[in-house]
Design a protein around this motif. Structure first.
Motif, PDB file in Angstrom:
ATOM      1  N   ALA A  45       0.834  -1.202   0.000  1.00  0.00           N
ATOM      2  CA  ALA A  45       0.000   0.000   0.000  1.00  0.00           C
ATOM      3  C   ALA A  45       0.874   1.260   0.000  1.00  0.00           C
ATOM      4  O   ALA A  45       0.565   2.241  -0.695  1.00  0.00           O
ATOM      5  N   GLN A  46       1.957   1.223   0.739  1.00  0.00           N
ATOM      6  CA  GLN A  46       2.882   2.355   0.766  1.00  0.00           C
ATOM      7  C   GLN A  46       3.490   2.585  -0.615  1.00  0.00           C
ATOM      8  O   GLN A  46       3.626   3.728  -1.065  1.00  0.00           O
ATOM      9  N   VAL A  47       3.842   1.511  -1.308  1.00  0.00           N
ATOM     10  CA  VAL A  47       4.360   1.639  -2.681  1.00  0.00           C
ATOM     11  C   VAL A  47       3.298   2.275  -3.573  1.00  0.00           C
ATOM     12  O   VAL A  47       3.587   3.206  -4.333  1.00  0.00           O
ATOM     13  N   MET A  48       2.058   1.799  -3.480  1.00  0.00           N
ATOM     14  CA  MET A  48       0.981   2.345  -4.303  1.00  0.00           C
ATOM     15  C   MET A  48       0.792   3.842  -4.049  1.00  0.00           C
ATOM     16  O   MET A  48       0.529   4.608  -4.971  1.00  0.00           O
ATOM     17  N   ASN A  49       0.953   4.241  -2.800  1.00  0.00           N
ATOM     18  CA  ASN A  49       0.797   5.655  -2.459  1.00  0.00           C
ATOM     19  C   ASN A  49       1.928   6.520  -3.005  1.00  0.00           C
ATOM     20  O   ASN A  49       1.795   7.739  -3.066  1.00  0.00           O
ATOM     21  N   LEU A  50       3.025   5.902  -3.418  1.00  0.00           N
ATOM     22  CA  LEU A  50       4.119   6.661  -4.034  1.00  0.00           C
ATOM     23  C   LEU A  50       3.824   6.984  -5.504  1.00  0.00           C
ATOM     24  O   LEU A  50       4.663   7.553  -6.192  1.00  0.00           O
ATOM     25  N   SER A  51       2.623   6.664  -5.961  1.00  0.00           N
ATOM     26  CA  SER A  51       2.253   6.932  -7.348  1.00  0.00           C
ATOM     27  C   SER A  51       2.197   8.421  -7.668  1.00  0.00           C
ATOM     28  O   SER A  51       2.157   8.791  -8.834  1.00  0.00           O
ATOM     29  N   LEU A  52       2.224   9.270  -6.677  1.00  0.00           N
ATOM     30  CA  LEU A  52       2.334  10.717  -6.903  1.00  0.00           C
ATOM     31  C   LEU A  52       3.611  11.276  -6.284  1.00  0.00           C
ATOM     32  O   LEU A  52       3.674  12.452  -5.936  1.00  0.00           O
ATOM     33  N   ASP A  53       4.624  10.437  -6.164  1.00  0.00           N
ATOM     34  CA  ASP A  53       5.905  10.898  -5.639  1.00  0.00           C
ATOM     35  C   ASP A  53       6.380  12.088  -6.460  1.00  0.00           C
ATOM     36  O   ASP A  53       6.161  12.135  -7.669  1.00  0.00           O
ATOM     37  N   PRO A  54       7.039  13.054  -5.837  1.00  0.00           N
ATOM     38  CA  PRO A  54       7.511  14.213  -6.603  1.00  0.00           C
ATOM     39  C   PRO A  54       8.588  13.875  -7.636  1.00  0.00           C
ATOM     40  O   PRO A  54       8.809  14.643  -8.570  1.00  0.00           O
ATOM     41  N   ASP A  55       9.225  12.730  -7.511  1.00  0.00           N
ATOM     42  CA  ASP A  55      10.302  12.372  -8.422  1.00  0.00           C
ATOM     43  C   ASP A  55       9.792  11.433  -9.518  1.00  0.00           C
ATOM     44  O   ASP A  55       9.222  10.380  -9.227  1.00  0.00           O
ATOM     45  N   SER A  56      10.038  11.774 -10.770  1.00  0.00           N
ATOM     46  CA  SER A  56       9.533  10.968 -11.887  1.00  0.00           C
ATOM     47  C   SER A  56      10.154   9.572 -11.921  1.00  0.00           C
ATOM     48  O   SER A  56       9.501   8.611 -12.334  1.00  0.00           O
ATOM     49  N   ALA A  57      11.395   9.422 -11.482  1.00  0.00           N
ATOM     50  CA  ALA A  57      12.025   8.096 -11.470  1.00  0.00           C
ATOM     51  C   ALA A  57      11.316   7.174 -10.484  1.00  0.00           C
ATOM     52  O   ALA A  57      11.139   5.980 -10.756  1.00  0.00           O
ATOM     53  N   VAL A  58      10.899   7.701  -9.361  1.00  0.00           N
ATOM     54  CA  VAL A  58      10.176   6.905  -8.370  1.00  0.00           C
ATOM     55  C   VAL A  58       8.800   6.538  -8.924  1.00  0.00           C
ATOM     56  O   VAL A  58       8.362   5.384  -8.806  1.00  0.00           O
ATOM     57  N   ARG A  59       8.121   7.489  -9.572  1.00  0.00           N
ATOM     58  CA  ARG A  59       6.819   7.174 -10.179  1.00  0.00           C
ATOM     59  C   ARG A  59       6.980   6.100 -11.254  1.00  0.00           C
ATOM     60  O   ARG A  59       6.143   5.211 -11.385  1.00  0.00           O
ATOM     61  N   TRP A  60       8.073   6.161 -12.024  1.00  0.00           N
ATOM     62  CA  TRP A  60       8.360   5.147 -13.043  1.00  0.00           C
ATOM     63  C   TRP A  60       8.476   3.773 -12.382  1.00  0.00           C
ATOM     64  O   TRP A  60       7.949   2.785 -12.873  1.00  0.00           O
ATOM     65  N   LYS A  61       9.168   3.716 -11.252  1.00  0.00           N
ATOM     66  CA  LYS A  61       9.355   2.448 -10.548  1.00  0.00           C
ATOM     67  C   LYS A  61       8.029   1.944  -9.973  1.00  0.00           C
ATOM     68  O   LYS A  61       7.771   0.731  -9.952  1.00  0.00           O
ATOM     69  N   VAL A  62       7.172   2.856  -9.513  1.00  0.00           N
ATOM     70  CA  VAL A  62       5.839   2.462  -9.045  1.00  0.00           C
ATOM     71  C   VAL A  62       5.051   1.864 -10.213  1.00  0.00           C
ATOM     72  O   VAL A  62       4.379   0.838 -10.058  1.00  0.00           O
ATOM     73  N   LEU A  63       5.153   2.472 -11.374  1.00  0.00           N
ATOM     74  CA  LEU A  63       4.487   1.950 -12.566  1.00  0.00           C
ATOM     75  C   LEU A  63       4.974   0.544 -12.877  1.00  0.00           C
ATOM     76  O   LEU A  63       4.185  -0.360 -13.168  1.00  0.00           O
ATOM     77  N   GLU A  64       6.263   0.326 -12.782  1.00  0.00           N
ATOM     78  CA  GLU A  64       6.813  -1.014 -12.982  1.00  0.00           C
ATOM     79  C   GLU A  64       6.248  -1.976 -11.942  1.00  0.00           C
ATOM     80  O   GLU A  64       5.879  -3.110 -12.260  1.00  0.00           O
ATOM     81  N   PHE A  65       6.184  -1.538 -10.697  1.00  0.00           N
ATOM     82  CA  PHE A  65       5.630  -2.379  -9.636  1.00  0.00           C
ATOM     83  C   PHE A  65       4.187  -2.753  -9.958  1.00  0.00           C
ATOM     84  O   PHE A  65       3.812  -3.930  -9.899  1.00  0.00           O
ATOM     85  N   LEU A  66       3.360  -1.764 -10.296  1.00  0.00           N
ATOM     86  CA  LEU A  66       1.944  -2.015 -10.572  1.00  0.00           C
ATOM     87  C   LEU A  66       1.758  -2.950 -11.761  1.00  0.00           C
ATOM     88  O   LEU A  66       0.819  -3.732 -11.802  1.00  0.00           O
ATOM     89  N   THR A  67       2.648  -2.870 -12.728  1.00  0.00           N
ATOM     90  CA  THR A  67       2.574  -3.712 -13.917  1.00  0.00           C
ATOM     91  C   THR A  67       3.007  -5.142 -13.626  1.00  0.00           C
ATOM     92  O   THR A  67       2.383  -6.104 -14.081  1.00  0.00           O
ATOM     93  N   ASP A  68       4.069  -5.308 -12.872  1.00  0.00           N
ATOM     94  CA  ASP A  68       4.689  -6.620 -12.693  1.00  0.00           C
ATOM     95  C   ASP A  68       4.269  -7.354 -11.425  1.00  0.00           C
ATOM     96  O   ASP A  68       4.550  -8.537 -11.278  1.00  0.00           O
ATOM     97  N   ALA A  69       3.612  -6.665 -10.509  1.00  0.00           N
ATOM     98  CA  ALA A  69       3.179  -7.307  -9.262  1.00  0.00           C
ATOM     99  C   ALA A  69       2.129  -8.368  -9.556  1.00  0.00           C
ATOM    100  O   ALA A  69       1.342  -8.247 -10.499  1.00  0.00           O
ATOM    101  N   SER A  70       2.119  -9.388  -8.737  1.00  0.00           N
ATOM    102  CA  SER A  70       1.093 -10.418  -8.865  1.00  0.00           C
ATOM    103  C   SER A  70      -0.244  -9.869  -8.366  1.00  0.00           C
ATOM    104  O   SER A  70      -0.289  -8.882  -7.620  1.00  0.00           O
ATOM    105  N   ILE A  71      -1.302 -10.526  -8.769  1.00  0.00           N
ATOM    106  CA  ILE A  71      -2.632 -10.136  -8.283  1.00  0.00           C
ATOM    107  C   ILE A  71      -2.681 -10.257  -6.766  1.00  0.00           C
ATOM    108  O   ILE A  71      -3.290  -9.432  -6.091  1.00  0.00           O
ATOM    109  N   GLU A  72      -2.013 -11.263  -6.222  1.00  0.00           N
ATOM    110  CA  GLU A  72      -1.988 -11.433  -4.764  1.00  0.00           C
ATOM    111  C   GLU A  72      -1.294 -10.244  -4.087  1.00  0.00           C
ATOM    112  O   GLU A  72      -1.754  -9.772  -3.044  1.00  0.00           O
TER     113      GLU A  72
END
Length: 162
Positions: free
Chosen positions: A43-70
């Protein structure tokens, strides 16, 4: 990243670090090691989806894409009522038998950066070598991190990887 598994207890602090690289790599550790027991971390990772740094948002996007449904479900269950929880619920539903393809396009065009980020994750998750139209649509969004992520995923698909 599996070698970082002992760091799971430290992840909440690392994800809150003022140092961009610390947050960035902490997201990678969460992706590789978090499971159903780590809902608050996800949940903390998901909340970083508006992080001020674009590199961190990019990594959140990768997380959301590659994370399992579980993983996504564990994180969603720990989110308070609000936009991120709604977007996480929607993203999880896209893994079903009938994903909302029109809804993904609408969300990619939405005025809200966080909504576009979650829609880009859905677009990347549903794209394959035969149909890259959703990722191609993601190439047109305003946010540079989403465009660069979509471009990388398209290149990977064209090279035969996933």
């Amino acid at each position: 990243m599996e070698l970082a598994a002992p760091m799971m207890e430290e992840l909440p602090a690392l994800l809150s670090s003022p140092i961009r690289n610390v947050r960035y790599f902490a997201i990678a550790v969460a992706l590789a090691n978090a499971d159903e027991r780590h809902g608050p971390i996800i949940a903390q990772v998901m909340n970083l989806s508006l992080d001020p740094d674009s590199a961190v948002r990019w990594k959140v996007l990768e997380f959301l894409t590659d994370a399992s449904i579980e993983q996504l479900a564990a994180g969603e269950s720990c989110l308070p009522v609000g936009q991120v929880k709604e977007l996480a619920e929607w993203l999880i539903l896209q893994d079903g038998e009938e994903p909302d393809l029109a809804g993904i396009v609408i969300r990619l065009e939405a005025g809200d950066p966080r909504t576009r980020l979650f829609a880009a994750a859905a677009a990347a998750s549903l794209s394959d070598e035969e149909d890259t139209s959703l990722l191609e649509h993601a190439l047109m969004v305003e946010e540079g991190e989403i465009r660069s992520f979509a471009q990388e995923r398209l290149e990977r698909l064209r090279e035969g990887g996933s």
